[in-house]
Design an enzyme around this catalytic site. Structure first.
Site, short mmCIF file in Angstrom:
data_model
loop_
_atom_site.label_atom_id
_atom_site.label_comp_id
_atom_site.label_asym_id
_atom_site.label_seq_id
_atom_site.Cartn_x
_atom_site.Cartn_y
_atom_site.Cartn_z
N TYR A 1 0.81 -1.23 0.00
CA TYR A 1 0.00 0.00 0.00
C TYR A 1 0.84 1.27 0.00
O TYR A 1 0.64 2.16 -0.84
CB TYR A 1 -0.92 0.00 1.21
N LYS B 1 1.31 4.52 -3.06
CA LYS B 1 1.00 5.94 -2.97
C LYS B 1 2.21 6.80 -3.37
O LYS B 1 2.06 7.87 -3.97
CB LYS B 1 0.53 6.30 -1.56
#
Length: 247
Positions: A170, A174
């Protein structure tokens, strides 16, 4: 339909059926915007539409799976036929890939799936919507990022970092998303399109098991501000409530 909506601002929010995405749609709707609720699940999309309409929002459904080329193309066609343009695209849809995500034990397929949604999905949707955004007088793109994607904030000693647990799928997704955004900023520098990244903070949503300390409404605030930037506003920035997030 196109004539009657010529003066109404039109937004598309991906992953708008719940959480932060829903609150972004609600917030823009409260400003008098017409909001496309992008979601892949038909039942959840219709439930979100019903709630938004109960709140007085001019909302319309957009079947949309950001990982599917055909679905994304159909979504762009739907908006094009309905309105003929798009004023704001909020790339909110995203997944975490589950927890924990230690780099030494993560399944590479988890990383691949997260990047497919959080990065490639944003590229896919953005490219499909760009022709519609070019018809807007004040086009804006907002990418929902996270402070866990900040290399600066992750680089300190583990006891001093505030970006949350190790998340090898994750968090880097980003970082990747932020880097991709800067490439769009360079390419579109001679257009009216302003593109920025928003960090919602640690919001209580199902992505984190509702462990967050902020409400989805609070988490939507920065994205709404960036979606409604005036001409001459920033482009290529990474923002949270307190100001700019370090890269």
């Amino acid at each position: 339909m196109i004539d009657c909506m010529r003066r109404t601002k039109i937004a598309l929010v991906t992953g708008a059926n719940k959480g932060i995405g829903y609150e972004i749609a609600l917030g823009l709707g409260e400003l008098g915007w017409s909001v496309g609720v992008g979601a892949r699940d038909d039942v959840r999309r219709e439930e979100a539409l019903a709630r938004l309409r109960d709140e007085g929002v001019d909302a319309f459904g957009v079947p949309l799976d950001v990982t599917d080329d055909v679905s994304v193309a159909a979504a762009a066609d739907l908006i094009g036929r309905r309105v003929g343009r798009l004023d704001v695209l909020v790339n909110n849809a995203g997944i975490t890939g589950g927890w924990p995500q230690q780099p030494s034990s993560v399944d590479p397929e988890v990383v691949r799936a997260v990047v497919e949604t959080n990065v490639i999905g944003v590229i896919r949707v953005t490219n499909a919507m760009l022709p519609l955004l070019r018809h807007s007088e004040a086009p804006r793109i907002v990418n929902m990022s996270s402070s866990v994607g900040s290399l600066t904030r992750q680089a300190g000693p583990a006891s001093e970092t505030t970006t949350g647990p190790v998340a090898v799928a994750y968090a880097p997704s980003k970082t990747f998303l932020n880097a991709v955004m800067l490439q769009y900023v360079q390419e579109l520098a001679d257009t009216k399109i302003l593109i920025n990244a928003a960090c919602p903070g640690f919001v209580a949503t199902d992505l984190n098991g509702f462990r967050g300390v902020r409400s989805p409404r609070e988490g939507a605030a920065t994205a709404i501000r960036l979606a409604t930037l005036p001409d001459g506003g920033p482009s290529g920035g990474f923002f949270e409530d307190a100001g700019e997030v370090p890269w």
